[in-house]
Design a protein around this motif. Structure first.
Motif, PDB file in Angstrom:
ATOM      1  N   LEU A  68      34.683 135.367   6.822  1.00  0.00           N
ATOM      2  CA  LEU A  68      34.128 136.629   6.329  1.00  0.00           C
ATOM      3  C   LEU A  68      35.217 137.409   5.596  1.00  0.00           C
ATOM      4  N   HIS A  69      34.951 137.742   4.347  1.00  0.00           N
ATOM      5  CA  HIS A  69      35.946 138.460   3.544  1.00  0.00           C
ATOM      6  C   HIS A  69      35.286 139.604   2.787  1.00  0.00           C
ATOM      7  N   GLY A  70      36.023 140.694   2.680  1.00  0.00           N
ATOM      8  CA  GLY A  70      35.569 141.809   1.870  1.00  0.00           C
ATOM      9  C   GLY A  70      34.677 142.815   2.576  1.00  0.00           C
ATOM     10  N   MET A  71      34.568 142.725   3.892  1.00  0.00           N
ATOM     11  CA  MET A  71      33.819 143.765   4.599  1.00  0.00           C
ATOM     12  C   MET A  71      34.560 145.076   4.374  1.00  0.00           C
ATOM     13  N   GLN A  72      33.820 146.163   4.310  1.00  0.00           N
ATOM     14  CA  GLN A  72      34.452 147.424   3.947  1.00  0.00           C
ATOM     15  C   GLN A  72      34.136 148.523   4.945  1.00  0.00           C
ATOM     16  N   LEU A  73      35.191 149.175   5.397  1.00  0.00           N
ATOM     17  CA  LEU A  73      35.093 150.368   6.226  1.00  0.00           C
ATOM     18  C   LEU A  73      35.440 151.562   5.347  1.00  0.00           C
ATOM     19  N   VAL A  74      34.891 152.723   5.657  1.00  0.00           N
ATOM     20  CA  VAL A  74      35.164 153.929   4.881  1.00  0.00           C
ATOM     21  C   VAL A  74      35.735 154.991   5.817  1.00  0.00           C
ATOM     22  N   VAL A  75      36.800 155.645   5.376  1.00  0.00           N
ATOM     23  CA  VAL A  75      37.444 156.723   6.125  1.00  0.00           C
ATOM     24  C   VAL A  75      37.656 157.904   5.187  1.00  0.00           C
ATOM     25  N   SER A  76      37.870 159.074   5.763  1.00  0.00           N
ATOM     26  CA  SER A  76      38.111 160.255   4.927  1.00  0.00           C
ATOM     27  C   SER A  76      39.577 160.406   4.538  1.00  0.00           C
ATOM     28  N   ASP A  77      40.488 159.699   5.220  1.00  0.00           N
ATOM     29  CA  ASP A  77      41.925 159.808   4.947  1.00  0.00           C
ATOM     30  C   ASP A  77      42.566 158.435   5.156  1.00  0.00           C
ATOM     31  N   ALA A  78      42.793 157.721   4.073  1.00  0.00           N
ATOM     32  CA  ALA A  78      43.332 156.358   4.154  1.00  0.00           C
ATOM     33  C   ALA A  78      44.732 156.333   4.760  1.00  0.00           C
ATOM     34  N   ARG A  79      45.559 157.286   4.404  1.00  0.00           N
ATOM     35  CA  ARG A  79      46.927 157.280   4.921  1.00  0.00           C
ATOM     36  C   ARG A  79      46.945 157.467   6.435  1.00  0.00           C
TER      37      ARG A  79
END
Length: 140
Positions: A68-79
């Motif tokens: 499995l490749h390329g699954m994406q999580l989203v956050v408000s602050d990457a750092r």
């Protein structure tokens, strides 16, 4: 009619090791672990998410571990998210800004089997989460 994506299967070789990674290092909530006959699987959910992952059987029967490749999580602050993962022992890649606009900042990581994930920064999620915080009631 509304269609919701609520579960994604992630193929792994060692269920206990994968639970430890996703629960203890990634901070996902272990919703349940189920053993019945030759079935042994677990469902985990990222904090604030309406979509969970399932690891173990039947996922490992349908895909090769690490496929499995390329699954994406989203956050408000990457750092901040990257620093949190590094602090938990996750080998996270460097942050890359593809576009200065919201949504153009990413970093990646892989689980112990090589399933790869991308983390996208969407600052708007801090003020406007997809699922209202009052609706997220999973217990730790």
């Amino acid at each position: 009619m509304e269609w919701t994506l609520e579960v994604v299967q992630v193929p792994v070789t060692d269920l206990d090791r994968a639970i430890a990674f996703y629960r203890d290092q990634m901070g996902f909530t272990l919703d349940h672990r189920t053993t019945a006959g030759d079935m042994d699987f677990a469902q985990l959910t990222p904090p604030g998410s309406g979509c969970s992952i399932v690891i173990g059987n039947p996922a490992q029967q349908q895909m090769e571990p690490g496929a499995l490749h390329g699954m994406q999580l989203v956050v408000s602050d990457a750092r901040a998210a990257r620093e949190e993962l590094l602090g938990r022992g996750v080998e996270a890649g460097e942050i890359t800004v593809f576009d200065e606009r919201d949504g153009g900042t990413f970093f990646g990581f892989s689980d112990p089997d090589g399933n790869s994930w991308m983390v996208q920064e969407m600052k708007v999620r801090a003020e406007h989460p997809l699922i209202p915080r009052k609706e997220v009631t999973r217990e730790q």
